[in-house]
Design an enzyme around this catalytic site. Structure first.
Site, PDB file in Angstrom:
ATOM      1  N   LYS B 127       7.077 -31.303  13.722  1.00  0.00           N
ATOM      2  CA  LYS B 127       5.640 -31.592  13.759  1.00  0.00           C
ATOM      3  C   LYS B 127       5.076 -31.253  12.386  1.00  0.00           C
ATOM      4  O   LYS B 127       4.953 -30.084  12.025  1.00  0.00           O
ATOM      5  CB  LYS B 127       4.943 -30.761  14.840  1.00  0.00           C
ATOM      6  CG  LYS B 127       3.436 -30.951  14.832  1.00  0.00           C
ATOM      7  CD  LYS B 127       2.716 -30.022  15.783  1.00  0.00           C
ATOM      8  CE  LYS B 127       1.259 -29.867  15.352  1.00  0.00           C
ATOM      9  NZ  LYS B 127       0.517 -28.935  16.211  1.00  0.00           N
ATOM     10  N   GLY B 188      -7.785 -25.350  18.035  1.00  0.00           N
ATOM     11  CA  GLY B 188      -8.248 -24.107  18.665  1.00  0.00           C
ATOM     12  C   GLY B 188      -9.729 -24.085  19.008  1.00  0.00           C
ATOM     13  O   GLY B 188     -10.241 -23.064  19.452  1.00  0.00           O
ATOM     14  N   ALA B 214      -4.603 -31.157  19.395  1.00  0.00           N
ATOM     15  CA  ALA B 214      -5.693 -30.254  19.000  1.00  0.00           C
ATOM     16  C   ALA B 214      -7.042 -30.699  19.538  1.00  0.00           C
ATOM     17  O   ALA B 214      -7.387 -31.881  19.508  1.00  0.00           O
ATOM     18  CB  ALA B 214      -5.806 -30.111  17.486  1.00  0.00           C
ATOM     19  N   GLY B 215      -7.791 -29.721  20.023  1.00  0.00           N
ATOM     20  CA  GLY B 215      -9.171 -29.945  20.415  1.00  0.00           C
ATOM     21  C   GLY B 215      -9.442 -29.907  21.913  1.00  0.00           C
ATOM     22  O   GLY B 215     -10.570 -29.745  22.336  1.00  0.00           O
ATOM     23  N   ASN B 236      -2.228 -25.940  22.898  1.00  0.00           N
ATOM     24  CA  ASN B 236      -1.780 -24.548  22.918  1.00  0.00           C
ATOM     25  C   ASN B 236      -2.913 -23.632  23.399  1.00  0.00           C
ATOM     26  O   ASN B 236      -2.859 -23.034  24.458  1.00  0.00           O
ATOM     27  CB  ASN B 236      -1.294 -24.150  21.526  1.00  0.00           C
ATOM     28  CG  ASN B 236      -0.589 -22.797  21.489  1.00  0.00           C
ATOM     29  OD1 ASN B 236       0.266 -22.561  20.653  1.00  0.00           O
ATOM     30  ND2 ASN B 236      -0.900 -21.861  22.381  1.00  0.00           N
ATOM     31  N   THR B 237      -3.989 -23.584  22.597  1.00  0.00           N
ATOM     32  CA  THR B 237      -5.063 -22.626  22.870  1.00  0.00           C
ATOM     33  C   THR B 237      -5.720 -22.841  24.233  1.00  0.00           C
ATOM     34  O   THR B 237      -6.066 -21.864  24.912  1.00  0.00           O
ATOM     35  CB  THR B 237      -6.122 -22.712  21.753  1.00  0.00           C
ATOM     36  OG1 THR B 237      -5.452 -22.606  20.500  1.00  0.00           O
ATOM     37  CG2 THR B 237      -7.136 -21.592  21.855  1.00  0.00           C
TER      38      THR B 237
END
Lengths: 65, 286
Positions: B127, B188, B214-215, B236-237
């Site tokens: 990635k 994040g 992301a987001g 992830n977050t």
């Protein structure tokens, strides 16, 4: 011989190759190694000699996104 | 666990049955990345968890088959006996996707990728993420292009983190990336899909997998990404920083599946006014 390992200057004797260095610090599990910003593959550990002033990075996989 | 019987006295029918059991069933509607088929369209990171046990349980609940990791220095002298992330996500069971997170130039990302490939026995999926700004973690596109060019020539299979720009997405596709992963909002941030029209345009133009990376903040965000036609979502977050990460991982699994099915089903048209669901005919009241 002075070597910078993961940013820390270290004085080592009796360490000739990357394989010796890994053995000395008893790194276990999956790691990968760079000397002076160049990858040293697992196949080259035993033959890649270390010299005074070399900068070594020893990395592993950790949590990340 | 069942142990298959392989005695010589076995009937032909039983042998055929065993063969069928050994052959993995064909995956319906797989996610295909670089020729490999995956059942799950949810990709997860391994950062920000309380400990490795929570990481393991969350990944298990998410159903993810592709899992991202970061590459960092080992702790010299404190390495012995320390639990290892790859014990929790063994590379023989998961597709490990090393990232180049926190790299701010092409050279750092290239070095990280080379180390990761050696660390993972030649596994060349990476990635690629080259950042341009610590406040927003938005990508540095010129550096990302430079790194992608070198990595592709070195045989890496590049899944590239980029902004939600359809022109750049096409450029990365033409270069030979194996997936393009536009951000939906800053890494994040949990702000959700900020520009659905761009994401949809990227999807419409693409002939390779598009994954929102992301987001995403909660399950509905993941469903929206999938309803826009994205091939998958990487997060992830949103899971790790949920109050109950394992429960959120399960929610995300369902959201990605629901969003995918809704996309395939094709939503009804939007109308300005109501359209009754029950018939007018046969009414027995005024």
């Amino acid at each position: 011989m002075r070597i910078i390992i993961n940013g820390e200057e270290t004085t080592l004797e009796g360490v000739a190759t990357v394989a010796d260095l890994i053995c000395r610090f008893a790194f276990h599990g999956r790691i990968a190694v760079e000397v002076n910003r160049e990858l040293v593959t697992h196949g080259q550990f035993a033959t890649r000699n270390l010299r005074d002033g070399d900068t070594v990075e020893i990395v592993r996989a950790i949590g990340g996104g | 666990m069942e142990i298959p019987l392989k005695s010589s006295g076995q009937s032909a029918a039983a042998e055929a049955r065993d063969r069928a059991r050994d052959t993995p069933p064909e995956i319906a509607d797989p996610l295909v990345i670089d020729g490999r088929k995956f059942r799950s369209r949810l990709l997860v990171g391994t950062g920000k968890y309380r400990d490795l046990e929570e990481t393991r349980r969350a990944i298990d609940a998410s159903g993810a088959e592709i899992v991202t990791v970061a590459i960092r220095r080992t702790n010299i002298g404190q390495n012995v006996g320390e639990p290892n992330l790859l014990d929790v996500i063994p590379p023989d069971r998961f597709t490990i996707l090393p990232n180049t997170a926190m790299c701010y130039d092409a050279d750092s990302a290239i070095r990280t990728s080379r180390l990761a490939r050696d660390l993972l026995d030649g596994h060349s999926l990476v990635k690629l993420e080259v950042l341009g700004d610590p406040k927003t973690l938005f990508p540095d596109i010129p550096e990302t292009l430079k790194a992608a060019d070198v990595l592709i020539r070195e045989g890496f299979r590049v899944m590239v983190y980029t902004n939600d720009d359809p022109v750049m997405a096409r450029r990365f596709e033409e270069m030979g990336c194996v997936a393009v992963m536009p951000l939906a909002a800053p890494i994040g941030s949990g702000l959700g899909i900020r520009n659905p029209y761009n994401i949809r345009t990227i999807v419409e133009n693409a002939r390779l997998p598009i994954l929102v990376d992301a987001g995403v903040g909660t399950a509905s965000d993941a469903a929206i990404a999938m309803e826009l036609g994205c091939d998958g979502v990487l997060m992830n977050t949103a899971i790790a920083e949920a109050k109950h990460p394992v429960l959120m991982a399960a929610a995300m699994r369902k959201a990605v599946e629901a969003g995918r099915e809704a996309f395939l089903a094709g939503r009804m048209p939007r109308r300005a006014y109501a359209s009754a669901s029950s018939p007018m005919d046969g009414k027995f009241f005024p």
